[in-house]
Enzyme design. Structure first.
Site, PDB file in Angstrom:
ATOM      1  CE  LYS A  35      -4.143  -1.978   2.151  1.00  0.00           C
ATOM      2  NZ  LYS A  35      -5.165  -1.804   3.201  1.00  0.00           N
TER       3      LYS A  35
ATOM      4  CG  ASP B  28      -8.325   0.426   3.350  1.00  0.00           C
ATOM      5  OD1 ASP B  28      -9.073  -0.462   2.888  1.00  0.00           O
ATOM      6  OD2 ASP B  28      -7.083   0.345   3.339  1.00  0.00           O
TER       7      ASP B  28
END
Length: 287
Positions: A75, A112
């Site tokens: 990420k 997220d």
């Protein structure tokens, strides 16, 4: 003329445990799409080459590479590899969704935070959190997204407790004035003020040590959520339910964070419903 298949997937190392192919595959079948979603094992040092090669590889099989999800440990590595960053990725400091534009350029996004918020909203009135206090356990990549989500929800105080205090302090500075850091050993005493308790650590996950945390000081009105979903009912959630607190498992965040990427890749905004949850849970039972 044969319709071109749209190809997306998830990259990580390891990746065999991922439920994302099961989740996206369900939506692809539900909406009758000419599409495929795959799992690609990719190490951080391989990410740039893999992102470039997939455009060629997918075209060679008559498809078009539309993008990918990224999970641990990719990420943060993706931040410098995409052509542009969505404000969500810049603010959180991580990319979990890559979208290939019509011009072939790669856009890095992060879903997220909204995934966490939408999961909370399934179980409670999230407006009631405004002005409240959250205790956040952990200061890793997931904690960054959750902390940003809590800031956007209007929490007045976000107390970040982490085993490494300097990491907690770094995250608190990143989030803003409403955030502060606290030593890990103070986590139980801090619970007295909490309206929301969030575990973003791996403690309590299958194969990991349990989360050592007494909830004796926690208000019965406080909400408790754990982003861990293997097992679905962690020790933290079990303890919270047993004393009457509302407890929210981590599966909802997984399901809801997937919506925006699916829509960007395949042109359909999918629905998170009870049938999807049952389908993904069946995959958990098979692990």
């Amino acid at each position: 003329m044969t319709e071109t298949i749209k190809i997306a997937g998830v990259m990580g190392w390891p990746i065999s445990h991922s439920l994302s192919p099961r989740l996206h595959g369900y939506w692809i079948r539900k909406y009758g799409l000419k599409a495929d979603y795959r799992a690609w094992p990719v190490k951080p040092e391989e990410l740039a080459e893999k992102l470039a090669s997939l455009r060629v590889d997918c075209a060679a099989e008559g498809g078009v590479f539309r993008g990918t999800n990224l999970t641990i440990p990719l990420k943060e590595a993706a931040l410098g590899l995409v052509d542009s960053l969505d404000p969500s990725a810049t603010r959180i400091g991580a990319v979990n969704t890559v979208v290939v534009g019509e011009d072939g350029r790669l856009s890095g996004r992060n879903t997220d935070a909204i995934g966490f918020t939408d999961s909370l909203a399934e179980h409670m009135d999230i407006a009631s959190l405004k002005g409240g206090t959250a205790i956040l356990l952990g200061a890793g990549g997931a904690a960054r997204a959750v902390a940003v989500a809590l800031s956007d929800l209007g929490l007045a105080k976000i107390v970040i407790c982490n085993r490494s205090l300097p990491r907690a302090e770094t995250l608190a500075r990143h989030v803003g004035a409403m955030a502060s850091a606290a030593p890990w050993e103070d986590r139980e005493t801090r619970l007295a003020d909490a309206d929301l308790l969030v575990n973003t650590t791996s403690l309590g996950m299958t194969g990991q040590p349990p989360l050592d945390l007494s909830l004796d000081r926690l208000k019965k009105s406080a909400i408790v959520t754990d982003i861990v979903y293997v097992p679905l009912e962690t020790g933290l959630l079990e303890a919270a339910r047993s004393r009457g607190n509302v407890a929210i498992d981590g599966l909802g965040m997984l399901l809801h964070q997937a919506k925006a990427g699916f829509a960007a890749w395949f042109g359909v905004t999918p629905e998170v419903d009870a049938e999807l949850r049952r389908h993904v849970l069946d995959g958990l039972k098979g692990n």
